[in-house]
Each structure stands twice: as structure tokens, then as C-alpha cells.
Scaffold this motif. Structure first.
Motif, PDB file in Angstrom:
ATOM      1  N   GLY A   1      43.938  33.314  31.740  1.00  0.00           N
ATOM      2  CA  GLY A   1      42.955  34.431  31.895  1.00  0.00           C
ATOM      3  C   GLY A   1      41.575  33.682  32.502  1.00  0.00           C
ATOM      4  N   LEU A   2      40.479  34.142  31.608  1.00  0.00           N
ATOM      5  CA  LEU A   2      39.254  33.999  32.104  1.00  0.00           C
ATOM      6  C   LEU A   2      38.372  33.168  31.418  1.00  0.00           C
ATOM      7  N   TYR A   3      37.718  32.193  31.959  1.00  0.00           N
ATOM      8  CA  TYR A   3      36.620  31.385  31.166  1.00  0.00           C
ATOM      9  C   TYR A   3      35.340  31.618  31.887  1.00  0.00           C
ATOM     10  N   LEU A   4      34.338  31.858  30.819  1.00  0.00           N
ATOM     11  CA  LEU A   4      32.791  31.769  31.337  1.00  0.00           C
ATOM     12  C   LEU A   4      32.151  30.544  30.921  1.00  0.00           C
ATOM     13  N   LEU A   5      31.848  29.842  31.835  1.00  0.00           N
ATOM     14  CA  LEU A   5      31.209  28.508  31.454  1.00  0.00           C
ATOM     15  C   LEU A   5      29.780  28.336  32.127  1.00  0.00           C
ATOM     16  N   GLN A   6      28.902  27.435  31.462  1.00  0.00           N
ATOM     17  CA  GLN A   6      27.571  27.100  32.113  1.00  0.00           C
ATOM     18  C   GLN A   6      27.425  25.500  32.003  1.00  0.00           C
ATOM     19  N   TYR A   7      26.931  25.083  33.268  1.00  0.00           N
ATOM     20  CA  TYR A   7      26.388  23.680  33.398  1.00  0.00           C
ATOM     21  C   TYR A   7      25.311  23.442  32.647  1.00  0.00           C
TER      22      TYR A   7
ATOM     23  N   PRO B   1      23.954  40.424  34.360  1.00  0.00           N
ATOM     24  CA  PRO B   1      22.837  41.452  33.935  1.00  0.00           C
ATOM     25  C   PRO B   1      22.124  41.189  32.895  1.00  0.00           C
ATOM     26  N   ASN B   2      22.281  40.095  31.873  1.00  0.00           N
ATOM     27  CA  ASN B   2      21.579  39.648  30.825  1.00  0.00           C
ATOM     28  C   ASN B   2      20.697  38.747  31.249  1.00  0.00           C
ATOM     29  N   GLY B   3      20.648  38.360  32.810  1.00  0.00           N
ATOM     30  CA  GLY B   3      19.853  37.097  33.313  1.00  0.00           C
ATOM     31  C   GLY B   3      20.165  35.770  33.058  1.00  0.00           C
ATOM     32  N   GLN B   4      21.436  35.540  32.727  1.00  0.00           N
ATOM     33  CA  GLN B   4      21.934  34.196  32.469  1.00  0.00           C
ATOM     34  C   GLN B   4      23.061  34.126  33.786  1.00  0.00           C
ATOM     35  N   LYS B   5      22.847  33.060  34.027  1.00  0.00           N
ATOM     36  CA  LYS B   5      23.833  32.653  35.406  1.00  0.00           C
ATOM     37  C   LYS B   5      25.167  31.796  34.754  1.00  0.00           C
TER      38      LYS B   5
ATOM     39  N   VAL C   1      38.274  17.329  28.189  1.00  0.00           N
ATOM     40  CA  VAL C   1      37.056  16.739  28.565  1.00  0.00           C
ATOM     41  C   VAL C   1      36.051  17.545  28.594  1.00  0.00           C
ATOM     42  N   SER C   2      34.919  17.608  28.204  1.00  0.00           N
ATOM     43  CA  SER C   2      33.772  18.339  28.278  1.00  0.00           C
ATOM     44  C   SER C   2      32.330  17.474  28.369  1.00  0.00           C
ATOM     45  N   THR C   3      31.996  17.601  29.624  1.00  0.00           N
ATOM     46  CA  THR C   3      30.831  16.603  30.029  1.00  0.00           C
ATOM     47  C   THR C   3      29.773  17.722  30.840  1.00  0.00           C
ATOM     48  N   ASN C   4      28.903  18.057  30.247  1.00  0.00           N
ATOM     49  CA  ASN C   4      27.718  18.933  30.698  1.00  0.00           C
ATOM     50  C   ASN C   4      28.063  20.432  31.062  1.00  0.00           C
ATOM     51  N   VAL C   5      29.255  20.633  30.301  1.00  0.00           N
ATOM     52  CA  VAL C   5      29.694  21.977  30.378  1.00  0.00           C
ATOM     53  C   VAL C   5      29.809  22.674  29.355  1.00  0.00           C
ATOM     54  N   ASP C   6      29.253  23.900  28.758  1.00  0.00           N
ATOM     55  CA  ASP C   6      29.722  24.737  27.714  1.00  0.00           C
ATOM     56  C   ASP C   6      30.601  25.892  28.187  1.00  0.00           C
ATOM     57  N   VAL C   7      31.284  26.154  27.029  1.00  0.00           N
ATOM     58  CA  VAL C   7      32.275  27.372  27.336  1.00  0.00           C
ATOM     59  C   VAL C   7      31.695  28.389  26.428  1.00  0.00           C
ATOM     60  N   ILE C   8      31.120  29.377  27.188  1.00  0.00           N
ATOM     61  CA  ILE C   8      30.493  30.709  26.620  1.00  0.00           C
ATOM     62  C   ILE C   8      31.404  31.668  25.976  1.00  0.00           C
ATOM     63  N   GLY C   9      32.685  31.874  26.674  1.00  0.00           N
ATOM     64  CA  GLY C   9      33.681  32.816  26.151  1.00  0.00           C
ATOM     65  C   GLY C   9      34.906  32.411  27.148  1.00  0.00           C
ATOM     66  N   ASN C  10      36.082  32.778  26.440  1.00  0.00           N
ATOM     67  CA  ASN C  10      37.342  32.927  27.247  1.00  0.00           C
ATOM     68  C   ASN C  10      38.160  34.019  26.843  1.00  0.00           C
ATOM     69  N   LEU C  11      39.056  34.454  27.588  1.00  0.00           N
ATOM     70  CA  LEU C  11      39.870  35.626  27.429  1.00  0.00           C
ATOM     71  C   LEU C  11      41.222  35.092  27.523  1.00  0.00           C
ATOM     72  N   ASP C  12      42.172  35.202  26.711  1.00  0.00           N
ATOM     73  CA  ASP C  12      43.511  34.903  27.014  1.00  0.00           C
ATOM     74  C   ASP C  12      44.093  36.340  27.162  1.00  0.00           C
ATOM     75  N   LEU C  13      44.711  36.753  28.343  1.00  0.00           N
ATOM     76  CA  LEU C  13      45.318  37.810  28.497  1.00  0.00           C
ATOM     77  C   LEU C  13      46.507  38.137  28.123  1.00  0.00           C
ATOM     78  N   PHE C  14      47.232  37.286  27.949  1.00  0.00           N
ATOM     79  CA  PHE C  14      48.644  37.030  27.329  1.00  0.00           C
ATOM     80  C   PHE C  14      49.098  36.362  25.996  1.00  0.00           C
ATOM     81  N   ALA C  15      48.192  36.520  25.123  1.00  0.00           N
ATOM     82  CA  ALA C  15      48.099  35.994  23.718  1.00  0.00           C
ATOM     83  C   ALA C  15      49.261  36.485  23.143  1.00  0.00           C
ATOM     84  N   GLY C  16      50.361  35.381  22.980  1.00  0.00           N
ATOM     85  CA  GLY C  16      51.419  35.941  22.191  1.00  0.00           C
ATOM     86  C   GLY C  16      52.677  35.982  22.811  1.00  0.00           C
TER      87      GLY C  16
END
Length: 617
Positions: free
Chosen positions: A608-614, A594-598, A60-75
């Protein structure tokens, strides 16, 4: 041996010569951990006990954008390896949990200077045999002893390890590419006044500053007085300055909450109406406020009480049952007028229990045993087997449907239940002892066995054994109480123990001033029995509140990432995200980049990590 509030059995040196149930002497006391869930560490060790934690809800993706993500264990999959997340500047920090194998945890450092392409920098390793989970944090310190950024993370010891350390580790991450450990294993080095060679295991940590001073509060896994505060003004030489127990102030009457387990799990410190205020999550004791103007002498202010009937089950299904409790974690809203709190619950079932004479009673399911669920019940005749610590003293089951009735005490729950399993019993009912946390207190048993096992009060244990309680029946915390009025091997009443769906953990909105509940939020599937298994853990875990809007961001394990508005004093979902293939979100943190975005950072336990924005209004 560990001395702990709920899991502690008090025995005299000559215990075997003292009739159980009678008043016991309290000289030469020995403390034994019998396997009661009574610390933060134990709350995350049993996810799969009832139906498994595999599966997920549809994407599901409602009012949420994925800006970036990192799989620490790819493979190279490592399911369950990632725990909490924190961030400072251009870097994020992910704690390394004990799963899938426990050897050495620590903290993964991730470069998020380009949010669309996060990159792993390094792993700050924990000590051998040690892992990290809840509550990592980075803050800027400006004290007479240190200027720069400090990372704090907690230390818990791998099962069966002897080389692990407890306490917390503080790391200089002023240059995150060259982290420097300032101290490792700092914390409380005593248990009930007895000095230890290493600090007590710590489940979570939170830092804050007051003027030129800096402090850290710890969740102590081993000790009764478990709100531990360290002065970390000199982060290379932390000093324990206070220990505070909130047991008495927060506990509700026995049986009011399903489990009666009162212990610290998490905390946050903010200034509320000019007062440095610590908000603590105290499991079945609810949520409490402390004035920490003087961290060396915290002052209890107020606490919440769970409702008489679970408000979500009442609204969703018209079901009147006691609340689960499980106050896990909370955050103040941006104006501090409210706080949002998460009650974690991994078991969507509880049991209904009835004796042969029609008496209904409350029973708490054990952890790692076959679940009593719609496909499994526990019904049949009962036999009293005493303490069941010595398998030679346990009578053989009279029939294949016989249920062993066991008294709590002397040895741990796993030993007891495995012993009766070996004698052919179909299940076990453990009833409480006298003494501290005895009598009518209900506890959650950490127990591993191949047969169902439940825990009941001492009063109900007597009712099962004899059809009632003797005239003049007594039981108290001193260890005094009526002796068991039946012999080992005697038959008791038949019991019928069945499952009832009670949902997964959910979210509260509270008023900070009155500490009264205003509203609740839950993922709809989490309250639907059709989703009780096969879709992963559908419990809430953590919450982070927005500094600029009336929004909260919630990690909901296999139910994904949720955005909730609390405008107007009600909770309403306004955003959701579950990736293709599912998520298993543990931590969540709002980060001003630091780029001014939240961004909202979310840690997926399996990747691992997801960077999301509402993106909603």
C-alpha cells in the motif's frame, strides 16, 4: 485485430499465394498484432521473465523517516496489486493493478489527514474487466463547467476480457468520501481512422490547466499516432482535440538502441520560459519536448538521443555496449533548467551472438521464455523452418541441439516458437520481415514458450541461413525485398548465443535547453552481476522532484526508495529506505500536506502506502 506501429504485420488478402520476401500488394490490408512490445501496457506485464522478481535488498534507512504507512491487505496478501500514487489535500489515491488476479481495478482512497495513521476510505471501482496502473492524478478545476477537484485514472483491459473499457475515467473528488464518476472510458475511439465502439486502452494520463481551460494527455496503447490530447474543460464531456506521432522525430538509426521500440510511455506538462511544455518519454526514442501552447496543434521542439555506448556500463565495467533505451518517465526540476529521467529495464542480461564463420550479430531475447543467462546458452546447428505458423509445415528437428530459424510474419511470435518447440527444437531465432518496422529493425518479442527465443535483423537472418547476403540484396518498408534464398528444411550456419550482464535500469540528468545528458545515477547493486537474481527487480521506475530543493525522490522497485541530489549538475545519492522484509516501490509523489509539512508518498506494489520525509541537509 489491432493496428499498431511495431507489432503490425501487413498482409494482402491473398497472402498465401504471394512468395514471402517478394514485393506484396497493399490492397485489402489486414493488420495482425504479432506480439511486439510496442505499448506502455506491455512494459509492465513481464517482470518475472528473467530470473523472477522475488527477493529484496537488505533493510536500509539513511536520512529518511517513515512518518506512516498503510497495508491495504493486512492478513490477505495481494502481491503486485498496488500501482501508482497521487495525492490532494488530506487524501491519497492508489491505483489498483491487475495482479495477482485481473477482474476489476480502480483507485483506493486513503485518508492521510493524520500522516502517522493513514486509513483506507474506499475503492473507486473501475469497470468490469478493467484495471489501472500509471499516472493517476488529482487537480483543482475552475472552469465555466466545473469547480472542484477531479481525479483522473487510466483504463486497461484484463487479458482475455471482453467487458473491459479503455480511455480514462474522471471522478469528482471534491468530497473524497463521496466520489462521483463524471465520465468513464473517455478517449480516442478510432484506430487508424476506423471507428471503435470503445475508447482505446490507455496506459497513462496527465492533466493540466491553461487559463479557464483544462486538458488531459493520454498514452494510447493501440494507435500509431499516440500522443492524444483531450479538452476536459467540461470534465463530463471530454473531447479529443489532437493526435500527434513523434516516431519520425525521435527514432534513432536501427540498432543504435537495444530494441528499436518507439512509443509513448509517459508525460508531464509544465511552463518552461513562459511556454506550456510537454515532456514525453518515448521509450527507445528517448525524451522529447512539445510546445502545447495550442493543445489542438502541439509543436515538436527537440529530443534527446541515447549515447552510442551505454554510459553506465562503460563507467562501471569498461563495457562498450549499445544503450538499453527504455525511456520510461521524467520530471522537470524545480527551476525547469533540468529534467530527471528514468530508464526502466527488467532484464539484467543481454546476449552476445556469433555465427559459425565468426560473424558477430545482435539478438534480442524474448520475454516469457527461458532466459539465456550464465547458466543457459543457445548453441548448435540451425534449420530454416519458414514462417512456422502451421505446425504441419514445420520440419522435425534434425537433432536435440537444433535451433529453428523463423521468418517474422503472418502469425504471432508465441505461435511460431511453440510450434517449433513441439517439433523438438532446442531454441528459436526469429528474423525480421520486409515492410514497416521490418528489415534491420530489432524488436522485443512478447512470446511465451518453453525454449529460448531471440530476435535478429533480416540481414543477419540471411547470413545465418546462407553464410552471407545475396548480391543486390534489398529490403524496404514498402514490403519489397530479396526473396529468401533457401528452402524450408535447409541447414544454416551454427550459432553460439551466450549471456552478458548489462545491468538494470537507471537514472539520467538532462539539460532542458540542450536536451544533452549531464550525468547518470544507479543503485550499485543494480550494476553488479551478483545481484542479477534473487533480490527482486532492481530497476528504477519513477521520479518526483522537490519543489523547494535540488532533490529528486526515486522509486526503485526492490531496491527501495532513493533520494538523489542534482546540485551542481551531478547526481548523488543522499538518502535511502528499504523496510524490514523489503519493498517493491512503484510510484512516488511529493505532497504538501494541509498541516504545512511536506511528505513524499511512495506506493508499495505488495502492500500500500508509505509517507516518508527526507531528513538530510
Amino acid at each position: 485485430m489491432r493496428a499498431r506501429r511495431s507489432g503490425t504485420i501487413l498482409l494482402a488478402a491473398m497472402a498465401l499465394a504471394i512468395p514471402m520476401g517478394s514485393a506484396a500488394a497493399h490492397d485489402d490490408v489486414v493488420y495482425v498484432d504479432d506480439g511486439v512490445l510496442d505499448s506502455g501496457k506491455e512494459t509492465h506485464g513481464h517482470h518475472a521473465q528473467h530470473g523472477g522478481d522475488e527477493g529484496h535488498l537488505p533493510p536500509v534507512s539513511t536520512n529518511v523517516d517513515v512518518i506512516g504507512n498503510l497495508d491495504l491487505f493486512a492478513g490477505a496478501e495481494e502481491p503486485g496489486r498496488v500501482a501508482d500514487v497521487s495525492a490532494y489535500g488530506n487524501y491519497a489515491y492508489l491505483t489498483a493493478f491487475w495482479e495477482p488476479e485481473c477482474d476489476r481495478g480502480g483507485v483506493y482512497v486513503v485518508d492521510i489527514s493524520d500522516p502517522a495513521a493513514p486509513k483506507k476510505v474506499s475503492l473507486i471501482p473501475s469497470h468490469r474487466g478493467t484495471f489501472s496502473g500509471e499516472g493517476s492524478q488529482v487537480i483543482h478545476l475552475e472552469t465555466p463547467f466545473f469547480s472542484g477537484e477531479v481525479l483522473a485514472y487510466q483504463n486497461e483491459i484484463c487479458p482475455g476480457e471482453t467487458k473491459g473499457v479503455g480511455g480514462i475515467t474522471l471522478v469528482d473528488v471534491t468530497d473524497p468520501t463521496k466520489p462521483k464518476k463524471l465520465v468513464e472510458g473517455a478517449g480516442d475511439f478510432s484506430v487508424n481512422g476506423k471507428a471503435q465502439t470503445k475508447a482505446n486502452e490507455t496506459h497513462s494520463v496527465r492533466m493540466w490547466t491553461q487559463g479557464s481551460k483544462a486538458y488531459a494527455v493520454l498514452v494510447d496503447d493501440l494507435e500509431d499516432t499516440d500522443v492524444d490530447i483531450l479538452d476536459i474543460t467540461n470534465p463530463s464531456k471530454p473531447r479529443l482535440i489532437s493526435e500527434t506521432s513523434l516516431d519520425t522525430q525521435t527514432a534513432q538509426p536501427p540498432g543504435a538502441v537495444h530494441g528499436d521500440a518507439v512509443f509513448l510511455h509517459d508525460m508531464v506538462v509544465e511552463t518552461v520560459d513562459g511556454v506550456p511544455t510537454m515532456l514525453v518519454s518515448y521509450w527507445d526514442g528517448g525524451y522529447a519536448k512539445l510546445d502545447v501552447s495550442n493543445p489542438a496543434a502541439p509543436v515538436f521542439l527537440d529530443d534527446t538521443d541515447f549515447a552510442a555506448a551505454d554510459p553506465v556500463r562503460l563507467e562501471v565495467a569498461g563495457q562498450t555496449i549499445s544503450p538499453e533505451g527504455n525511456a520510461h518517465q521524467a520530471e522537470f526540476t524545480r527551476d525547469r533548467e533540468h529534467f530527471i529521467a528514468t530508464d526502466e529495464d527488467f532484464d539484467p542480461y543481454r546476449v552476445t551472438a556469433t555465427m559459425e564463420d565468426g560473424t558477430e550479430f545482435t539478438a534480442i531475447q524474448g520475454s516469457d521464455v527461458p532466459a539465456i543467462d550464465p547458466d543457459t546458452s543457445l548453441s548448435g546447428p540451425t534449420t530454416f523452418v519458414g514462417l512456422a505458423c502451421d505446425p504441419a509445415a514445420v520440419p522435425a528437428a534434425p537433432s536435440t541441439t537444433s535451433i529453428a530459424v523463423i521468418e517474422r510474419g503472418v502469425c504471432d511470435f508465441t505461435t511460431k516458437v511453440q510450434n517449433v518447440e513441439g517439433k523438438g527444437y532446442a531454441g528459436a531465432v526469429v528474423f525480421n520481415r520486409t515492410g514497416v518496422d521490418g528489415c534491420d529493425t530489432l524488436v522485443s518479442m512478447l512470446v511465451e514458450a518453453g525454449i529460448p527465443a531471440v530476435f535478429v535483423s533480416r540481414t543477419d537472418g540471411f547470413r545465418i541461413l546462407t553464410g552471407g547476403v545475396p548480391a543486390g540484396y534489398t529490403c524496404d518498408a514498402s514490403g519489397a525485398g530479396t526473396a529468401i534464398p533457401t528452402a524450408v528444411g535447409a541447414a544454416g550456419q551454427d550459432v553460439d548465443i551466450k549471456a552478458v550482464f548489462d545491468g538494470w535500469g537507471y537514472v539520467h540528468l538532462y539539460d532542458t535547453d540542450t536536451m544533452q545528458a549531464l550525468d547518470e545515477y544507479w543503485v550499485p547493486e543494480s550494476q553488479d552481476p551478483a545481484y542479477a537474481s534473487g533480490f527482486g527487480d532492481l530497476s528504477v521506475h519513477e521520479v518526483a522532484t522537490d519543489p523547494d530543493a535540488d532533490l529528486a525522490y526515486i522509486s526503485y522497485y526492490a531496491a527501495g526508495f532513493r533520494v538523489v541530489s542534482y546540485a551542481g549538475g551531478t547526481l548523488q545519492e543522499v538518502g535511502a529506505f528499504i523496510d524490514e522484509g523489503g519493498n517493491n516501490f512503484w510510484g512516488v509523489e511529493v505532497h504538501q500536506h494541509p498541516n504545512g509539512q511536506k511528505y513524499v508518498l511512495a506506493s508499495d506494489r505488495d502492500s500500500g502506502l508509505y509517507l516518508l520525509q527526507y531528513t538530510g541537509g
